[in-house]
Design a protein around this motif. Structure first.
Motif, PDB file in Angstrom:
ATOM      1  N   ASP A  15     -42.967  20.291  12.592  1.00  0.00           N
ATOM      2  CA  ASP A  15     -42.913  19.254  11.689  1.00  0.00           C
ATOM      3  C   ASP A  15     -44.358  19.154  11.412  1.00  0.00           C
ATOM      4  O   ASP A  15     -45.260  19.871  11.754  1.00  0.00           O
ATOM      5  N   ARG A  16     -44.760  17.966  10.411  1.00  0.00           N
ATOM      6  CA  ARG A  16     -45.901  17.919   9.976  1.00  0.00           C
ATOM      7  C   ARG A  16     -47.243  17.423  11.040  1.00  0.00           C
ATOM      8  O   ARG A  16     -48.505  17.786  10.775  1.00  0.00           O
ATOM      9  N   ASP A  17     -46.564  16.885  12.148  1.00  0.00           N
ATOM     10  CA  ASP A  17     -47.682  16.527  13.157  1.00  0.00           C
ATOM     11  C   ASP A  17     -47.564  17.693  14.327  1.00  0.00           C
ATOM     12  O   ASP A  17     -48.415  17.687  15.292  1.00  0.00           O
ATOM     13  N   ASP A  18     -46.770  18.871  13.829  1.00  0.00           N
ATOM     14  CA  ASP A  18     -46.891  19.721  14.993  1.00  0.00           C
ATOM     15  C   ASP A  18     -46.342  19.526  16.646  1.00  0.00           C
ATOM     16  O   ASP A  18     -46.923  19.778  17.435  1.00  0.00           O
ATOM     17  N   ARG A  19     -45.561  18.468  16.322  1.00  0.00           N
ATOM     18  CA  ARG A  19     -45.083  17.704  17.705  1.00  0.00           C
ATOM     19  C   ARG A  19     -44.528  18.751  18.502  1.00  0.00           C
ATOM     20  O   ARG A  19     -43.616  19.535  18.393  1.00  0.00           O
ATOM     21  N   VAL A  20     -44.710  18.728  19.911  1.00  0.00           N
ATOM     22  CA  VAL A  20     -44.054  19.445  20.963  1.00  0.00           C
ATOM     23  C   VAL A  20     -43.316  18.330  21.778  1.00  0.00           C
ATOM     24  O   VAL A  20     -43.920  17.477  22.490  1.00  0.00           O
ATOM     25  N   ALA A  21     -42.008  18.481  22.010  1.00  0.00           N
ATOM     26  CA  ALA A  21     -41.351  17.859  23.044  1.00  0.00           C
ATOM     27  C   ALA A  21     -40.411  18.562  23.840  1.00  0.00           C
ATOM     28  O   ALA A  21     -40.775  19.430  24.222  1.00  0.00           O
ATOM     29  N   GLU A  22     -39.761  17.763  24.948  1.00  0.00           N
ATOM     30  CA  GLU A  22     -39.370  18.182  26.057  1.00  0.00           C
ATOM     31  C   GLU A  22     -37.634  18.338  25.533  1.00  0.00           C
ATOM     32  O   GLU A  22     -36.895  19.265  26.353  1.00  0.00           O
ATOM     33  N   ALA A  23     -37.135  17.755  24.638  1.00  0.00           N
ATOM     34  CA  ALA A  23     -35.760  17.872  24.712  1.00  0.00           C
ATOM     35  C   ALA A  23     -35.279  17.437  23.099  1.00  0.00           C
ATOM     36  O   ALA A  23     -36.155  16.838  22.550  1.00  0.00           O
ATOM     37  N   ILE A  24     -34.248  17.740  22.839  1.00  0.00           N
ATOM     38  CA  ILE A  24     -33.678  17.429  21.436  1.00  0.00           C
ATOM     39  C   ILE A  24     -32.044  17.114  21.513  1.00  0.00           C
ATOM     40  O   ILE A  24     -31.405  17.697  22.252  1.00  0.00           O
ATOM     41  N   ALA A  25     -31.964  15.972  20.834  1.00  0.00           N
ATOM     42  CA  ALA A  25     -30.359  15.531  20.785  1.00  0.00           C
ATOM     43  C   ALA A  25     -29.867  15.779  19.413  1.00  0.00           C
ATOM     44  O   ALA A  25     -30.501  15.517  18.350  1.00  0.00           O
ATOM     45  N   ILE A  26     -28.542  16.148  19.342  1.00  0.00           N
ATOM     46  CA  ILE A  26     -27.802  16.384  18.122  1.00  0.00           C
ATOM     47  C   ILE A  26     -26.553  15.539  18.139  1.00  0.00           C
ATOM     48  O   ILE A  26     -25.910  15.175  19.146  1.00  0.00           O
ATOM     49  N   LYS A  27     -26.649  14.994  17.017  1.00  0.00           N
ATOM     50  CA  LYS A  27     -25.037  14.314  16.443  1.00  0.00           C
ATOM     51  C   LYS A  27     -24.621  14.779  15.151  1.00  0.00           C
ATOM     52  O   LYS A  27     -25.309  14.942  14.187  1.00  0.00           O
TER      53      LYS A  27
END
Length: 552
Positions: A15-27
């Motif tokens: 994304d624009r902030d080049d964020r790195v996360a641990e998990a992703i949730a889908i709905k």
């Protein structure tokens, strides 16, 4: 509440902030959230599927901006000669096909050599020659046999087509036969009789169009089955979207449309019409009367969109003519061959502008010529915002790219084609002028990258953008033009969304965006360079639907 939560420890959102996360949730078909694994799991319900893949990396799904996707599965429709190391091996394979085929029916195989490139195929045989008609007669005396020649976009010409005596007779090939186009040689013996071997040096083979009318063409059923197989293969390497900027013939568009209507697509498809006009006057009628469905943003939805036309710059008029005569068959290409000189190309650009048909064209080493034409068209009405697409940029100058940037058109590149496979066509000192993606980015051209199906694995394209090594001697072609891993991955994922008007809901892994993603067992931003070439996906998701999943 989330339907699916994927935890890996590394979610590269781009994304624009080049964020790195641990998990992703889908709905449903959208991303609900990205963030801390524990926090996302706290929102799970008993119906939430939890997928834990420690050590893997989630990235946006690959958006192959020039895919030729239908070809990959089509390769599976004919017997492969990949394991053959001698003419005897080829004869044994053909004898096995004889047992499965009624006498008199055709036996048609893939080219000699190993996919995906088929490099040095004849040299790889023990006899260092192609099988002739007598070799093939011995294996199949009661069947016409055809070993297809190389499709040059995969590897490098020449290609060797091989026919037995029955196949030669059915195609009317005798000692008096001559090709009507250049680049094709009917090999003949000392008596002037055909040996059964035809050598072709054209990148896109014309031999079937020109000399082999009796050879069975791919049927619509073959092509449909090929597309279905292709989608699974592309999904397995993380591809979730494809754009066919080289254009698709009517038959191909119809097959994709049918799969879309039946809800059977597993790759989002952006298609471009490949018209069958023979000259500018006919093009004017077709654009006016028959292409309203492709005007502007076209027709479709995020799963299937048909928008714009492909118009060739250059080409051989006779080759285009004989290829059109064989329609609806398009061979391996999937598009209609065209040939236009600069004058006709400019006339077609003006017609496309008049009829609001966004133009896609391939420039190779002639970007300067095309930019000059587009600048004149731009004076009639600005091209910025119309999303015309320039493809296959090869050797060019920074000044030309600056002019291109001012036009505001979109750009796609094929790094593997010109840097790795074709790097030997250019002098090493000109390396920084070949597919200069660093310069493009510096000029504000956010180019989308593509595989061109050579090979279909986007990891190879990622490697080529970052390493810029040519196949012939492994030398770097313009080190200053190398992209960072992050920049290259962005070109293969996020950048292509604009080609299909999807940039506001497809690309980065951000809440509210479509849940199109790939989970790789290696981090594309950190794996060693050679490991990029063979990236494969543990899990691929398109619109919240898992379309590929394999065990670790």
């Amino acid at each position: 509440m989330p339907d699916i939560i994927i935890t890996t420890g590394c979610v590269r959102t781009l994304d624009r902030d080049d964020r790195v996360a641990e998990a992703i949730a889908i709905k449903g078909d959208r991303i609900l959230a990205v963030g801390d694994a524990a926090a996302l799991k706290a929102g799970a319900t008993p119906k939430t599927r939890l997928i834990d893949l420690p050590g893997a990396t989630v990235t946006p799904g690959i958006n192959d901006a020039h895919a030729h996707m239908e070809r990959e599965g089509l390769k599976l429709r004919r017997p492969s000669l990949a394991g053959c190391r001698s003419i005897a091996d080829i004869q044994a394979l053909i004898k096995a096909e004889v047992q499965r085929t009624k006498p008199g029916d055709w036996i048609v195989t893939m080219p000699i050599g190993a996919p995906p490139f088929f490099f040095n195929a004849i040299a790889g045989l023990a006899e260092a020659r192609a099988p002739d008609r007598f070799d093939l007669d011995a294996a199949a005396p009661d069947h016409p046999v055809y070993i297809s020649g190389l499709f040059g976009n995969w590897g490098a010409p020449p290609g060797f087509s091989c026919l037995n005596t029955r196949a030669l007779a059915l195609n009317g090939i005798t000692g008096a036969s001559t090709p009507s186009v250049g680049g094709i040689e009917i090999v003949k013996d000392d008596k002037g009789e055909p040996t059964g071997v035809i050598i072709e040096r054209n990148p896109r083979p014309m031999v079937e169009f020109d000399l082999l009318p009796a050879v069975p063409r791919f049927s619509a059923a073959d092509r449909r089955a090929g597309i279905i197989s292709s989608m699974h293969l592309y999904n397995s390497v993380g591809t979730t979207s494809a754009y066919e900027g080289h254009g698709s013939a009517a038959e191909i568009i119809g097959l994709y449309r049918d799969l879309w209507e039946k809800g059977e697509l597993t790759v989002r498809m952006g298609l471009v019409a490949s018209p069958s006009w023979k000259d500018v006057s006919e093009a004017a009628v077709i654009m006016r009367d028959w292409l309203a469905h492709a005007q502007g943003s076209g027709l479709g939805d995020p799963w299937f969109r048909l928008s714009g036309i492909h118009v060739a710059f250059g080409g051989d008029e006779r080759m285009a003519e004989i290829a059109r005569m064989d329609l609806p068959n398009t061979g391996w290409s999937g598009f209609v061959e065209q040939a236009q000189g600069p004058k006709d190309f400019e006339a077609l650009c003006r017609l496309a502008l008049l009829h609001d048909l966004r133009l896609n064209t391939i420039v190779a080493d002639r970007l300067g010529d095309v930019v000059a034409i587009l600048e004149r068209v731009n004076e009639i009405s600005p091209l910025a915002g119309r999303r015309w697409v320039i493809q296959h940029i090869a050797k060019t100058e920074a000044e030309t790219l600056a002019r291109l940037a001012r036009l505001g058109v979109l750009v796609t590149t094929i790094p593997v084609y010109f840097l790795w496979k074709g790097g030997h066509w250019y002098d090493e000192k000109d390396g920084d002028r070949i597919v200069p993606m660093r310069t493009m980015l510096d000029l504000g051209i956010d180019t989308a990258a593509a595989t061109d199906n050579i090979p279909h694995n986007p990891g190879f394209t990622l490697w080529s953008m970052c390493e810029r090594r040519r196949r012939s001697d492994d030398r770097v072609m313009g080190a200053a033009e190398r992209l960072t891993r992050r920049e290259a991955l962005h070109a293969l994922t996020v950048s292509g969304a604009r080609l299909t008007y999807d940039e506001h809901h497809k690309g980065p892994l951000a809440p509210g965006f479509l849940a199109d993603l790939a989970v790789f067992d290696a981090d594309p931003l950190n794996v060693e360079a050679e490991g990029l070439k063979d990236l494969s996906s543990l899990l691929t998701m398109v619109g919240g639907r898992i379309v590929h999943e394999r065990r670790r």
